[in-house]
Design a protein around this motif. Structure first.
Motif, PDB file in Angstrom:
ATOM      1  N   ALA A   1       0.974  -1.334   0.102  1.00 14.30           N
ATOM      2  CA  ALA A   1      -0.029  -0.207   0.505  1.00 14.30           C
ATOM      3  C   ALA A   1       1.182   1.042   0.207  1.00 14.30           C
ATOM      4  CB  ALA A   1      -1.201   0.187   0.756  1.00 14.30           C
ATOM      5  N   ASP A   2       2.280   1.195   0.417  1.00 13.44           N
ATOM      6  CA  ASP A   2       2.738   2.109   0.139  1.00 13.44           C
ATOM      7  C   ASP A   2       3.288   2.687  -0.993  1.00 13.44           C
ATOM      8  OD1 ASP A   2       3.264   2.287   3.260  1.00 13.44           O
ATOM      9  OD2 ASP A   2       5.031   0.718   2.650  1.00 13.44           O
ATOM     10  N   GLY A   3       3.451   2.289  -1.602  1.00 13.72           N
ATOM     11  CA  GLY A   3       2.910   2.537  -3.424  1.00 13.72           C
ATOM     12  C   GLY A   3       4.090   3.235  -4.401  1.00 13.72           C
ATOM     13  N   LEU A   4       4.347   3.582  -5.188  1.00 12.44           N
ATOM     14  CA  LEU A   4       5.350   4.575  -5.947  1.00 12.44           C
ATOM     15  C   LEU A   4       5.657   5.864  -4.837  1.00 12.44           C
ATOM     16  CD1 LEU A   4       6.664   5.462  -8.674  1.00 12.44           C
ATOM     17  CD2 LEU A   4       5.102   5.757  -9.183  1.00 12.44           C
TER      18      LEU A   4
ATOM     19  N   GLY B   1       5.814   5.403  -2.090  1.00  8.54           N
ATOM     20  CA  GLY B   1       6.137   5.273  -0.525  1.00  8.54           C
ATOM     21  C   GLY B   1       7.858   4.712  -0.883  1.00  8.54           C
ATOM     22  N   VAL B   2       8.232   4.265  -2.070  1.00  7.64           N
ATOM     23  CA  VAL B   2       9.796   3.995  -2.749  1.00  7.64           C
ATOM     24  C   VAL B   2      10.140   4.826  -2.695  1.00  7.64           C
ATOM     25  CG1 VAL B   2      11.021   2.787  -4.201  1.00  7.64           C
ATOM     26  CG2 VAL B   2       8.303   2.602  -3.411  1.00  7.64           C
ATOM     27  N   LYS B   3       9.676   5.772  -3.265  1.00  4.17           N
ATOM     28  CA  LYS B   3      10.953   7.592  -3.142  1.00  4.17           C
ATOM     29  C   LYS B   3      10.879   8.049  -2.089  1.00  4.17           C
ATOM     30  CE  LYS B   3       8.659   8.594  -7.794  1.00  4.17           C
ATOM     31  NZ  LYS B   3       7.034   9.678  -8.974  1.00  4.17           N
ATOM     32  N   ASN B   4       9.862   8.294  -0.659  1.00  4.62           N
ATOM     33  CA  ASN B   4      10.361   8.746   0.645  1.00  4.62           C
ATOM     34  C   ASN B   4      10.978   7.836   0.911  1.00  4.62           C
ATOM     35  OD1 ASN B   4       8.151  10.622  -0.335  1.00  4.62           O
ATOM     36  ND2 ASN B   4       6.555  10.143   0.975  1.00  4.62           N
ATOM     37  N   ALA B   5      10.961   6.832   0.464  1.00  7.40           N
ATOM     38  CA  ALA B   5      12.279   5.465   1.130  1.00  7.40           C
ATOM     39  C   ALA B   5      13.651   6.175   0.839  1.00  7.40           C
ATOM     40  CB  ALA B   5      11.918   4.284   1.152  1.00  7.40           C
ATOM     41  N   ILE B   6      13.572   6.062  -0.567  1.00 15.06           N
ATOM     42  CA  ILE B   6      15.052   6.215  -1.290  1.00 15.06           C
ATOM     43  C   ILE B   6      16.011   8.001  -0.710  1.00 15.06           C
ATOM     44  CG2 ILE B   6      16.151   7.144  -3.633  1.00 15.06           C
ATOM     45  CD1 ILE B   6      13.709   4.990  -4.779  1.00 15.06           C
ATOM     46  N   LEU B   7      14.664   9.144  -0.450  1.00 18.40           N
ATOM     47  CA  LEU B   7      14.970  10.506  -0.107  1.00 18.40           C
ATOM     48  C   LEU B   7      15.448  10.393   1.503  1.00 18.40           C
ATOM     49  CD1 LEU B   7      12.266  12.255  -1.669  1.00 18.40           C
ATOM     50  CD2 LEU B   7      15.160  11.983  -2.407  1.00 18.40           C
ATOM     51  N   THR B   8      14.381   9.799   1.588  1.00 17.62           N
ATOM     52  CA  THR B   8      14.977   9.182   3.616  1.00 17.62           C
ATOM     53  C   THR B   8      16.059   8.959   3.994  1.00 17.62           C
ATOM     54  OG1 THR B   8      12.795   8.849   3.870  1.00 17.62           O
ATOM     55  CG2 THR B   8      14.492   8.139   5.566  1.00 17.62           C
ATOM     56  N   ALA B   9      16.805   7.598   3.011  1.00 11.74           N
ATOM     57  CA  ALA B   9      18.557   7.252   3.164  1.00 11.74           C
ATOM     58  C   ALA B   9      19.203   8.299   2.616  1.00 11.74           C
ATOM     59  CB  ALA B   9      18.145   5.585   2.030  1.00 11.74           C
ATOM     60  N   VAL B  10      18.947   8.802   1.469  1.00  9.15           N
ATOM     61  CA  VAL B  10      19.631   9.665   1.115  1.00  9.15           C
ATOM     62  C   VAL B  10      20.025  10.977   1.760  1.00  9.15           C
ATOM     63  CG1 VAL B  10      20.346  11.637  -0.549  1.00  9.15           C
ATOM     64  CG2 VAL B  10      19.738   9.354  -1.056  1.00  9.15           C
ATOM     65  N   LYS B  11      19.045  11.380   2.138  1.00  3.96           N
ATOM     66  CA  LYS B  11      19.479  12.507   3.902  1.00  3.96           C
ATOM     67  C   LYS B  11      19.968  12.462   5.019  1.00  3.96           C
ATOM     68  CE  LYS B  11      14.434  14.533   2.642  1.00  3.96           C
ATOM     69  NZ  LYS B  11      13.109  14.949   2.665  1.00  3.96           N
ATOM     70  N   ASP B  12      19.525  11.104   5.010  1.00  3.24           N
ATOM     71  CA  ASP B  12      20.168  10.618   6.834  1.00  3.24           C
ATOM     72  C   ASP B  12      21.891  10.285   5.920  1.00  3.24           C
ATOM     73  OD1 ASP B  12      17.867   9.841   7.984  1.00  3.24           O
ATOM     74  OD2 ASP B  12      17.340   8.498   7.902  1.00  3.24           O
ATOM     75  N   ALA B  13      21.813   9.968   5.320  1.00  4.36           N
ATOM     76  CA  ALA B  13      23.413   9.686   5.028  1.00  4.36           C
ATOM     77  C   ALA B  13      24.476  10.995   4.934  1.00  4.36           C
ATOM     78  CB  ALA B  13      23.776   9.343   3.458  1.00  4.36           C
TER      79      ALA B  13
ATOM     80  N   PRO C   1      10.054   2.317 -18.891  1.00  5.02           N
ATOM     81  CA  PRO C   1      10.364   3.645 -18.960  1.00  5.02           C
ATOM     82  C   PRO C   1       9.901   4.099 -17.742  1.00  5.02           C
ATOM     83  CG  PRO C   1       8.680   2.474 -20.858  1.00  5.02           C
ATOM     84  CD  PRO C   1       9.197   1.329 -19.855  1.00  5.02           C
ATOM     85  N   TYR C   2       8.566   3.392 -17.006  1.00 11.78           N
ATOM     86  CA  TYR C   2       7.915   3.959 -15.607  1.00 11.78           C
ATOM     87  C   TYR C   2       9.626   4.272 -14.292  1.00 11.78           C
ATOM     88  CZ  TYR C   2       7.367   0.228 -12.514  1.00 11.78           C
ATOM     89  OH  TYR C   2       7.653  -0.535 -11.612  1.00 11.78           O
ATOM     90  N   ILE C   3       9.887   3.111 -14.604  1.00 13.23           N
ATOM     91  CA  ILE C   3      11.471   3.095 -13.320  1.00 13.23           C
ATOM     92  C   ILE C   3      12.424   3.893 -13.942  1.00 13.23           C
ATOM     93  CG2 ILE C   3      13.273   2.013 -12.973  1.00 13.23           C
ATOM     94  CD1 ILE C   3      10.769   0.881 -11.570  1.00 13.23           C
ATOM     95  N   LYS C   4      12.818   4.181 -15.672  1.00 14.90           N
ATOM     96  CA  LYS C   4      13.251   5.270 -15.948  1.00 14.90           C
ATOM     97  C   LYS C   4      13.171   7.040 -15.903  1.00 14.90           C
ATOM     98  CE  LYS C   4      15.012   7.763 -20.608  1.00 14.90           C
ATOM     99  NZ  LYS C   4      14.635   9.199 -20.542  1.00 14.90           N
ATOM    100  N   LYS C   5      11.818   7.084 -15.640  1.00 13.57           N
ATOM    101  CA  LYS C   5      10.829   8.520 -14.759  1.00 13.57           C
ATOM    102  C   LYS C   5      11.377   8.476 -13.682  1.00 13.57           C
ATOM    103  CE  LYS C   5       7.117  10.953 -14.829  1.00 13.57           C
ATOM    104  NZ  LYS C   5       5.537  11.188 -15.384  1.00 13.57           N
TER     105      LYS C   5
ATOM    106  N   PRO D   1       9.912  -4.872  -0.682  1.00 15.44           N
ATOM    107  CA  PRO D   1      11.574  -4.718  -0.185  1.00 15.44           C
ATOM    108  C   PRO D   1      11.687  -3.374  -1.436  1.00 15.44           C
ATOM    109  CG  PRO D   1      11.024  -6.676  -1.068  1.00 15.44           C
ATOM    110  CD  PRO D   1       9.490  -6.131  -1.543  1.00 15.44           C
ATOM    111  N   VAL D   2      12.909  -2.144  -0.840  1.00 14.53           N
ATOM    112  CA  VAL D   2      13.733  -1.897  -1.303  1.00 14.53           C
ATOM    113  C   VAL D   2      14.786  -1.590  -0.595  1.00 14.53           C
ATOM    114  CG1 VAL D   2      13.732   1.028  -1.806  1.00 14.53           C
ATOM    115  CG2 VAL D   2      11.451   0.045  -2.077  1.00 14.53           C
TER     116      VAL D   2
END
Length: 280
Positions: free
Chosen positions: A161-164, A166-178, A218-222, A263-264
């Motif tokens: 249910a976290d969907g697209l 949620g995935v973007k937020n997880a990636i940005l969270t990892a980078v911010k925390d780094a 295509p949508y992953i490239k975007k 999983p991400v």
């Protein structure tokens, strides 16, 4: 059936360990050059120019491009029509790493037990990932991974249910925390799908993709393009001192997964995103 002597594997990995630690790949050099040209912050541009100078000195004087010469990560794509002879393939790989780090005078950073912490003194064992392919060739990728950025990597076990978003937020969270701890500008490798361990391996392998080559989906490239823009808008900048070049690329690999999971994994690499590739 094609026969390959394991000594050939050893010799190749020895040379590739030295190559990867002394010379940044052409695609990474181009990405750094582009970053220096586009960086809006004067201090950020100065840092990128210093990194370029470091690369030049390292190549001319044959010294490592980073003092952390990493733990050797080896990806092997093995054709199913290949037969190895002359000994153990695993031992041949470790011997190649041992010789490369010894003869290349590279820092030995591996401890034999994660808690007792006694150094193995030859940078072995390597971390090896095997994949069987069709054909009679062997593709070797040697990717020494320093732990300043490795320690900033994350795995998120999201809900479907976290969907697209949620995935973007997880990636940005990892980078911010780094933040500055990953020695930006960074390359962000992402694995989405599979299982807990599969997404992590995909994220690691994503770091070895040529900069500028996007996912064929295509949508992953975007998504890669959108995330790169968002990450560079965080203001972390080169060296973590502010600027518009926090990341040089975002590479995303995907795999089918279970109906109950999403999983991400985010595997971050610093500006010395080292990898050498050979096909035998």
């Amino acid at each position: 059936m094609r026969t390959i002597a394991v000594d050939t594997i050893t010799d190749s990995i020895r040379e590739m360990c030295i190559e990867a630690n002394h010379f940044l790949s052409a695609d990474m050099r181009r990405a750094l050059d582009h970053g220096a040209q586009e960086e809006k912050s004067p201090l950020g541009r100065q840092i990128l120019e210093q990194l370029q100078e470091n690369l030049q000195v390292a190549g001319e004087d044959m010294i490592p491009i980073c003092q952390d010469t990493g733990m050797a990560v080896i990806f092997l794509e093995i054709g199913q029509d290949v037969h190895f002879e002359g000994g153990s393939l695993v031992e041949a790989i470790h011997d190649g790493v041992r010789r490369g780090y010894g003869e290349g005078y590279l820092r030995k950073s591996v401890v034999k037990d994660p808690l007792i912490r006694e150094n193995t003194r030859d940078n072995t064992p390597a971390v090896i990932h095997y994949e069987i392919k069709s054909g009679d060739q062997v593709k070797i990728t040697v990717a020494p991974k320093g732990f300043g950025s490795e320690n900033m990597s994350r795995v998120f076990m999201l809900k479907p249910a976290d969907g697209l978003e949620g995935v973007k937020n997880a990636i940005l969270t990892a980078v911010k925390d780094a933040g500055p701890n990953a020695c930006p500008p960074m390359v962000v490798g992402v694995g989405i799908g599979g299982t807990f361990e599969k997404c992590a391996i995909m994220a690691k392998q994503a770091l070895t993709r040529e900069i500028g080559v996007h996912s064929s989906v295509p949508y992953i490239k975007k998504m890669e393009e959108e995330l790169l823009t968002a990450i560079n808008g965080l203001g972390i900048g080169p060296g973590g001192l502010g600027g518009t070049t926090t990341a040089l690329a975002v590479h995303i690999n995907t795999y089918p997964t279970h109906i109950a999971g999403l999983p991400v994994a985010v595997n971050i690499c610093c500006h010395v995103n080292r990898h050498a590739v050979r096909v035998l």
